[in-house]
Design an enzyme around this catalytic site. Structure first.
Site, mmCIF file in Angstrom:
data_model
loop_
_atom_site.group_PDB
_atom_site.id
_atom_site.type_symbol
_atom_site.label_atom_id
_atom_site.label_comp_id
_atom_site.label_asym_id
_atom_site.label_seq_id
_atom_site.Cartn_x
_atom_site.Cartn_y
_atom_site.Cartn_z
ATOM 1 N N SER B 133 0.595 -1.336 -0.414
ATOM 2 C CA SER B 133 -0.058 0.220 0.144
ATOM 3 C C SER B 133 1.078 1.522 0.439
ATOM 4 C CB SER B 133 -0.935 -0.342 1.191
ATOM 5 O OG SER B 133 -1.943 1.000 1.536
ATOM 6 N N HIS B 175 -4.230 -0.812 -4.759
ATOM 7 C CA HIS B 175 -5.080 -0.702 -4.212
ATOM 8 C C HIS B 175 -6.091 -0.284 -5.187
ATOM 9 C CE1 HIS B 175 -4.782 -1.199 -0.133
ATOM 10 N NE2 HIS B 175 -4.274 0.097 0.369
ATOM 11 N N GLU B 202 -5.093 -5.074 -4.962
ATOM 12 C CA GLU B 202 -4.941 -5.473 -3.885
ATOM 13 C C GLU B 202 -4.755 -6.527 -3.966
ATOM 14 O OE1 GLU B 202 -8.567 -4.816 -1.367
ATOM 15 O OE2 GLU B 202 -8.238 -1.937 -1.239
#
Lengths: 280, 280
Positions: B133, B175, B202
């Protein structure tokens, strides 16, 4: 100017939720192309679940934009779409508007009927056709029947059906930005690389003229996905897994830009929209 | 095999929300590349707002995956990131893991400090680096600081900052599917066509090896946006309007596929991941 291009009429492919309250750039262009005070618009609301309310809303809009006559037709069965009365309504039309709703409902009632032929004939004789949302999808040769959203292309995320065939060689997706539909357009084009994928944002319109040039109008963008050079494993599709798509060419074009559907390339130089309709 | 490729260590760019409970394909690959029972992993949790809880969660995971030693460091100011103690923690590391959180917080504390250099030196001597992330975004030379979602590229929808520079010439977004970030990656690449845009879903990982080959691991897809041949009006940016991007080349690659970052092309033929890690 759009109407001056050639024999067949312009086709306005609208991404849904077009502005009806402020500048009305897209609907105003349609009303203008349909002949203004001399115009005779037929609204076909078969796709809509709202019944005559859908027709009535557009009727008021087009009358407010100065159109001389607006009528609605709403066949709900194929027998009605084969009725000569529905067909004759189109013989005097100077513009045909397909509402939103469910595109499968529209094509399952209209495609391949006399009304379907009449829409096509109107186009051939120069009448402007417009479709919004479901009505936009139905204008193509190949139509998204239903599918799932999301930016990553996946096997079986989208199901294709036959559209009305007014714009051949393309598949159209609408509410494109708002519903995140790039993934399914990539999956479609990987599966069917002869088709050019066209994704249209809300309050945005792709106007296709007889010379196969696409002009962008409105607030958002028109996305074009060209799979001419794609490598893919789509043919090995299993389950609902990501599909490999490598080498797709992507164009995202805002208002005022033009794209050559034959050459699959951005056009530069003076716009044929010489009255400035597209340059908001 | 990933670790055998060359001098510099592999870099694992994880799209966030990697599986921690079932097969742990991505974290298991990292633990394996970090040396298993002989491994010594340093978790850097500066990006996270969870404090030591972030470190502790990964610590337990990596110990559960058989890693011999796991330690956490969490500089919160640049002075701490310049402290020799933080740097010495990395001298014996066989793997470095950057947690999620806020990538600007991570780079504003670490980039250009001794710790930043130590991460880079660890990479150079063959240590595997992973970031998830925010930690993934920070690995690139150019980093998305913040921006808005949506599939249509728009002017000013995204703000760039300098990352840690471990993977040069790219900009990474994570994401990717879940937050609909194709628009801002297109806008970035239109603005900066020398950068290759990398979008990672993800529970998906792009492993970049020393030969500049990107290998895809995990459940989703890695999207590559190549602006080499783009025409755009991004330089005329005004307001928050759609930007024209024509001719971007797009690749969406699921697990098992490889991409040559130098040639910007899909690789075919036998995968260097010969132990089958990527073929889920």
């Amino acid at each position: 100017m759009l109407r001056a291009v050639g024999g067949a009429g312009p086709v306005m492919i609208i991404g849904g939720a077009e502005d009806r309250f402020r500048d009305k750039v897209i609907l105003g262009t349609f009303a203008d192309l349909a002949g203004g005070a001399d115009g005779n618009i037929v609204v076909i609301s078969t796709a809509s679940s709202l019944g005559d309310a859908a027709t009535q809303a557009y009727r008021e809009l087009f009358l407010g934009l100065g159109i001389g006559a607006v009528m609605g037709i709403r066949p709900e069965e194929r027998t009605e779409a084969d009725d000569p009365a529905a067909v004759s309504a189109l013989s005097e039309a100077t513009g045909v508007f397909l509402t939103g709703g469910n595109q499968s409902r529209l094509t399952q009632v209209v495609a391949g009927t006399r009304l379907g032929d009449a829409i096509s004939n109107a186009h051939d004789r120069g009448v402007v056709l417009a479709g919004t949302s479901a009505g936009a999808s139905a204008l193509a040769s190949h139509m998204v029947a239903f599918g799932r959203p999301g930016p990553t292309p996946k096997h079986r995320m989208v199901t294709l059906a036959a559209g009305l065939g007014i714009v051949p060689g393309v598949v159209i997706d609408q509410h494109f930005e708002e519903r995140g539909r790039i993934g399914r357009l990539l999956a479609l084009v990987a599966q069917s690389p002869s088709l050019l994928g066209i994704g249209i944002d809300e309050d945005t319109c792709a106007v296709v003229t007889a010379d196969r040039v696409l002009h962008v109008l409105g607030r958002g963008a028109v996305t074009l996905v060209d799979g001419s050079h794609v490598k893919t494993d789509a043919y090995r599709g299993k389950g609902y897994r990501p599909v490999m798509v490598s080498g797709a060419t992507l164009h995202s074009l805002p208002s005022g830009y033009r794209f050559d559907l034959r050459g699959r390339a951005l056009l530069t130089g003076p716009d044929a929209l010489e009255d400035g309709e597209a340059s908001t």
